[in-house]
Design an enzyme around this catalytic site. Structure first.
Site: not given
Ligand code: UD1
Ligand code: UDP
Length: 379
Positions: A218
């Protein structure tokens, strides 16, 4: 004591569960927790599922900021958080990790002199092209209490000028750094057995006694740069010929696969029976998958660590990691978005026994330690 906890992204909701659980068990009479959900993640399977499953109290506020550019998203959060802080006047704001929700909480609180407790302080990738690196640095340098899960985090903070010998009273200019272990380890220990009895994902995916690889992707650098996304999925297709892959897909990746993946790869991926692409799973389901997996391939910080907690080798789809210890112990390999290095890492893990898993993430009681220090610092 009153705490305002800021959550917003999936991993923060999970991390916050550890502190909320410890408050409920040990400090229900002395700590009031006000939970603010920024709304950064909003799909049910990225947010609500964790409240239902992990027993986190319902948020007192939801800012519903949703997705937007970094500036717009962070600014909307700051506006909402500032208003809540002025109304609630907590003793501490508790911030987790390194997301835009963390950054918004840090900048909003510091300017109106609300002390910040940062859980997961000190982690660095030394790569400022990552939005998370900016968020962590800003948050650490605005914090009063810094809770580092690892020794590497403590060393990083010391190098940045934090004095480890500061004496109370602690302030933003006289902060205190603690080495406290990892609240995610607390959670993994607490939920490991519950995950086995309360989920049926292994049966549902027909994975009983079948070795499989668990993968997640991601990171924005991997999803938004077509070259990297293509290299990763080309490698996953190749790897899936050796062992089937289960891939719970983050919504960002789901979106970017449509635009950034080559047509041929897309056809191969979506017609493959060796790669099971499924929607994001719940935390208990994720733990069940991690416990059962043969190996983990990921660019997630949390999943890297959980693979270590459950003693699985991990191929990291990044050039560097904040969790350097798991690479140093030989249990994870940095393969970047490089097909050849990913396959080499697989071969290396297949040909060597695991390297042993020393306890480097604490004793599973990080949340209790953090609460004790918050109470102490308030006195
Ligand atoms: C964010 C965090 C990242 C973290 C990740 C965990 C920042 C800058 N990044 O990244 O550090 O590792 O969360 O998962 O804060 N979207 C949906 N539904 C949702 C949420 C997001 O469709 O419920 C899609 C949208 O298109 C959005 C994209 O995902 O634009 C990215 O979401 P965003 O929260 O901006 O960043 P993440 O990549 O999720
Ligand atoms: N996780 C989850 N469901 C998923 C993928 C990840 O519950 O489908 C959990 C995972 O076990 C961990 C956390 O989400 O506890 C990690 O989050 P993510 O990978 O979104 O972000 P990061 O840790 O890289 O910021």
């Amino acid at each position: 004591m009153k705490l305002v906890t800021i959550i917003g992204a999936r991993p923060q909701i999970i991390k916050a569960a550890a502190l909320s659980r410890a408050i409920k068990s040990h400090y229900a009479d002395s700590i009031q927790e006000v939970i603010v959900h920024t709304g950064q993640h909003y799909d049910d399977n990225m947010s609500q599922v964790f409240f239902d499953e992990l027993g986190i109290p319902r948020p007192d506020y939801n800012l519903h900021v949703g997705s937007a550019s970094h500036g717009v998203q962070t600014a909307r959060m700051m506006e909402g958080i500032e208003e809540i802080l002025l109304k609630e006047r907590p003793d501490f704001i508790v911030l987790y990790g390194d997301t835009n929700s963390t950054l918004a909480g840090a900048t909003a609180a510091a300017k109106i002199h609300i002390p910040i407790a940062h859980v997961e302080a000190g982690l660095r990738s030394f790569n400022k092209s990552m939005p998370e690196e900016i968020n962590r640095i800003v948050c650490d340098h605005c914090s009063t209490l810094l809770f580092s899960p690892t020794q590497a985090g403590i060393d990083n903070l010391q190098r940045e000028g934090f004095n480890l010998n500061n004496e109370p009273p602690y302030t933003i200019d006289n902060p205190k750094v603690f080495h406290c272990g990892d609240v995610m380890y607390d959670n993994s220990l607490h939920f490991a057995e519950i995950a086995e009895t309360k989920t049926d994902i292994i049966n549902r995916l027909n994975l009983n006694d079948k070795p499989f690889v668990l993968a997640t992707v991601h990171r924005d650098t991997n999803t938004d740069q077509p070259e990297r996304l293509n290299a990763i999925f080309s490698a996953l297709l190749k790897l899936s010929k050796k062992q089937p892959i289960v891939l719970p897909l983050h919504p960002r990746t789901n979106k970017m696969l449509k635009t950034n993946l080559d047509t041929t790869l897309k056809e191969q991926l979506f017609s493959s029976s060796d790669i099971r692409i499924i929607p994001p799973v719940s935390f208990l389901e994720m733990i069940a998958l991690e416990k059962q997996a043969h190996l983990v391939v990921t660019d997630s910080g949390g999943v890297q660590k959980e693979s270590y907690f459950f003693q699985k080798p991990c191929i990291i789809l990044r050039p560097e990691t904040e969790w350097v210890e798991i690479v140093e112990t030989g249990n994870a390999i940095l393969a970047d978005a490089d097909e050849q290095r990913i396959m080499e890492a697989w071969n290396q893990f297949e040909s060597q026994p695991d390297a042993g898993f020393p306890e480097i993430f604490g004793d599973g009681k990080a949340a209790e330690f953090i609460l004790q220090q918050l109470i102490q610092a308030k006195k």
